[in-house]
Design a protein around this motif. Structure first.
Motif, PDB file in Angstrom:
ATOM      1  N   ASP A  12       0.901  -1.070  -0.081  1.00  0.00           N
ATOM      2  CA  ASP A  12       0.137   0.023   0.095  1.00  0.00           C
ATOM      3  C   ASP A  12       0.913   1.263   0.137  1.00  0.00           C
ATOM      4  N   SER A  13       1.769   1.379   1.022  1.00  0.00           N
ATOM      5  CA  SER A  13       2.452   2.734   1.168  1.00  0.00           C
ATOM      6  C   SER A  13       3.767   2.218   2.229  1.00  0.00           C
ATOM      7  N   THR A  14       4.817   2.663   1.611  1.00  0.00           N
ATOM      8  CA  THR A  14       6.170   2.174   2.450  1.00  0.00           C
ATOM      9  C   THR A  14       6.033   2.773   3.781  1.00  0.00           C
ATOM     10  N   ASN A  15       5.554   4.158   3.755  1.00  0.00           N
ATOM     11  CA  ASN A  15       5.394   4.803   5.170  1.00  0.00           C
ATOM     12  C   ASN A  15       4.398   3.877   6.102  1.00  0.00           C
ATOM     13  N   SER A  16       3.394   3.543   5.458  1.00  0.00           N
ATOM     14  CA  SER A  16       2.325   2.442   6.446  1.00  0.00           C
ATOM     15  C   SER A  16       3.301   1.482   6.810  1.00  0.00           C
ATOM     16  N   GLU A  17       3.795   0.867   6.054  1.00  0.00           N
ATOM     17  CA  GLU A  17       4.707  -0.528   6.156  1.00  0.00           C
ATOM     18  C   GLU A  17       5.516  -0.238   7.493  1.00  0.00           C
ATOM     19  N   ALA A  18       6.411   0.939   7.401  1.00  0.00           N
ATOM     20  CA  ALA A  18       7.226   1.268   8.314  1.00  0.00           C
ATOM     21  C   ALA A  18       6.463   1.439   9.797  1.00  0.00           C
ATOM     22  N   TYR A  31      12.191   0.462   4.137  1.00  0.00           N
ATOM     23  CA  TYR A  31      11.163  -0.439   3.657  1.00  0.00           C
ATOM     24  C   TYR A  31      11.069   0.267   1.826  1.00  0.00           C
ATOM     25  N   ALA A  32      11.176  -0.522   0.880  1.00  0.00           N
ATOM     26  CA  ALA A  32      11.310  -0.048  -0.376  1.00  0.00           C
ATOM     27  C   ALA A  32      10.171  -0.842  -1.172  1.00  0.00           C
ATOM     28  N   ALA A  33       9.556  -0.184  -2.037  1.00  0.00           N
ATOM     29  CA  ALA A  33       8.494  -0.967  -3.032  1.00  0.00           C
ATOM     30  C   ALA A  33       8.922  -0.742  -4.464  1.00  0.00           C
ATOM     31  N   ILE A  34       8.347  -1.715  -5.215  1.00  0.00           N
ATOM     32  CA  ILE A  34       8.676  -1.474  -6.749  1.00  0.00           C
ATOM     33  C   ILE A  34       7.307  -0.799  -7.156  1.00  0.00           C
ATOM     34  N   PHE A  35       6.129  -1.226  -6.290  1.00  0.00           N
ATOM     35  CA  PHE A  35       4.938  -0.374  -6.631  1.00  0.00           C
ATOM     36  C   PHE A  35       4.224  -0.239  -5.320  1.00  0.00           C
ATOM     37  N   SER A  38      -1.213   2.735  -2.660  1.00  0.00           N
ATOM     38  CA  SER A  38      -1.787   3.807  -2.176  1.00  0.00           C
ATOM     39  C   SER A  38      -0.694   4.681  -1.444  1.00  0.00           C
ATOM     40  N   GLY A  39       0.331   5.174  -2.363  1.00  0.00           N
ATOM     41  CA  GLY A  39       1.350   5.998  -2.218  1.00  0.00           C
ATOM     42  C   GLY A  39       0.794   7.483  -1.705  1.00  0.00           C
ATOM     43  N   ARG A  40       1.388   7.948  -0.419  1.00  0.00           N
ATOM     44  CA  ARG A  40       0.952   9.153  -0.080  1.00  0.00           C
ATOM     45  C   ARG A  40       1.707  10.608  -0.041  1.00  0.00           C
ATOM     46  N   GLY A  41       1.419  11.453  -0.470  1.00  0.00           N
ATOM     47  CA  GLY A  41       2.236  12.686  -0.502  1.00  0.00           C
ATOM     48  C   GLY A  41       1.662  13.717   0.428  1.00  0.00           C
ATOM     49  N   GLN A  42       2.443  14.955   0.582  1.00  0.00           N
ATOM     50  CA  GLN A  42       1.822  15.937   1.355  1.00  0.00           C
ATOM     51  C   GLN A  42       0.801  16.375   1.311  1.00  0.00           C
TER      52      GLN A  42
END
Ligand code: BTN
Length: 250
Positions: A12-18, A31-35, A38-42
Motif C-alpha cells: 500500500d505505502s512504504t510509510n504505512s509498512e514502516a 522499506y522499499a517498494a517496486i509499486f 496507495s502512495g501518500r504525498g503531502q
C-alpha cells in the motif's frame, strides 16, 4: 554497518509498512517498494509512480535524543542528504521549503516525514521518499516533474541508487552527535537556507484562501520552521506549510 533494506513488489505505502513495524524495526531499517497502491504525498495527496521506474521507500529512524521542537532538523538532514546524493551526478538541486527537491523549476523528489513522540522527545521518524529515477513521462496533473534520467540521459538501477541515497542521508544523520549538537544544528540550518529554492529571488506567492498574487522574496525560516517572505513594501511575514503557495509559472 550493513543496511537493512526490505523490498516489496507491491505494497500500500512504504510509510504505512514502516509504521506497522514501528515496535520491532531496528534504527535505519528501510522499506522499499517496486509499486505502491496507495502512495501518500503531502497535504493528503496521492503519490503516483510508474511501476519499477522510480524509488519509493521509507527509512525508519529513532532520533530519541532530539526534542519534539527540533523535528524540522530531521527534514533538513534528509533534504541535505538527498542534495549531496544528487550532486554526485552533477545535479545542483534546491530545496523547495519545507522539503521538496527541485532541479531548476522541476520536482525530482518528494518527502513525507511522519514523526512519533515520547514525552518531549522524538521517538520515531518515518522518512518517506519518492525519487524519480527512470520515469520519462508523467501524468498530466503531476506538478512540473523531472527525473534523474531526464536530467542526465542515463538509466539507473533502483537497488544500487537506493543504497547510495540511504548512505548519503545516513552520513549526514550520523553527524548528529549530542556534544556538538548546537553547532551542528546551526550549521545545518545555514546549509539548508543556502540551498533553498527561490531564496532571495523575487517570485510570486499566494496565501491560502486568497485570490491575490503577491511578489516577494524568501529571506529564511523562523524558529517555528515557518517560511519567511519579504514583500516588495519591505514587510515580512511567516507562513506555515498550509498557508502559502508558490506560483511556479509566474
Ligand atoms: C510529496 O507529496 O511530495 C511527498 C511524497 C512522498 C512519497 C513517498 S514514496 C515512499 C513513501 N511512501 C508513501 O506513501 N509516501 C512516501
Amino acid at each position: 554497518m550493513a543496511l537493512e533494506i526490505k523490498w516489496f513488489d507491491t505494497i500500500d505505502s512504504t510509510n504505512s509498512e514502516a509504521f506497522r513495524q514501528i515496535e520491532s524495526a531496528k534504527d535505519f531499517t528501510t522499506y522499499a517498494a517496486i509499486f505502491q497502491t496507495s502512495g501518500r504525498g503531502q497535504k493528503g495527496n496521492r503519490w503516483e509512480s510508474a511501476v519499477g521506474k522510480n524509488l519509493t521507500f521509507s527509512i525508519l529512524i529513532r532520533p530519541v535524543l532530539l526534542k519534539a521542537t527540533d523535528q524540522f532538523l530531521v527534514s533538513q538532514i534528509v533534504a541535505l542528504g538527498i542534495l549531496k546524493y544528487l550532486r554526485g551526478f552533477g545535479i545542483e538541486a534546491k530545496i523547495k521549503w519545507p522539503n521538496d527537491i527541485y532541479v531548476g523549476n522541476r520536482k525530482i523528489c518528494g518527502i513525507l516525514i511522519e514523526h512519533y513522540f515520547s514525552g518531549a522527545n522524538l521517538s520515531v521518524s518515518i522518512l518517506g521518499i519518492g525519487l524519480n529515477l527512470n520515469q520519462r513521462e508523467f501524468a498530466s496533473d503531476a506538478p512540473n516533474p523531472t527525473s534523474l534520467t531526464l536530467e542526465t540521459g542515463e538509466e539507473y538501477l533502483p537497488e544500487i541508487e537506493l543504497k547510495g541515497i540511504i548512505y548519503s542521508i545516513k552520513e549526514y544523520y550520523d553527524r548528529l552527535n549530542v556534544k556538538a549538537y548546537k553547532s551542528f544544528k546551526e550549521a545545518t540550518e545555514q546549509s539548508y537556507i543556502k540551498s533553498m529554492y527561490k531564496f532571495g529571488e523575487i517570485a510570486s506567492y499566494q496565501e491560502t484562501g486568497s485570490e491575490e498574487v503577491f511578489e516577494g522574496k524568501i529571506t529564511g525560516i523562523d524558529k517555528n520552521a515557518c517560511l519567511v517572505i519579504e514583500k516588495s513594501d519591505g514587510t515580512k511575514k511567516s507562513y506555515a506549510f498550509k498557508e502559502i503557495r508558490y506560483l511556479l509559472n509566474h
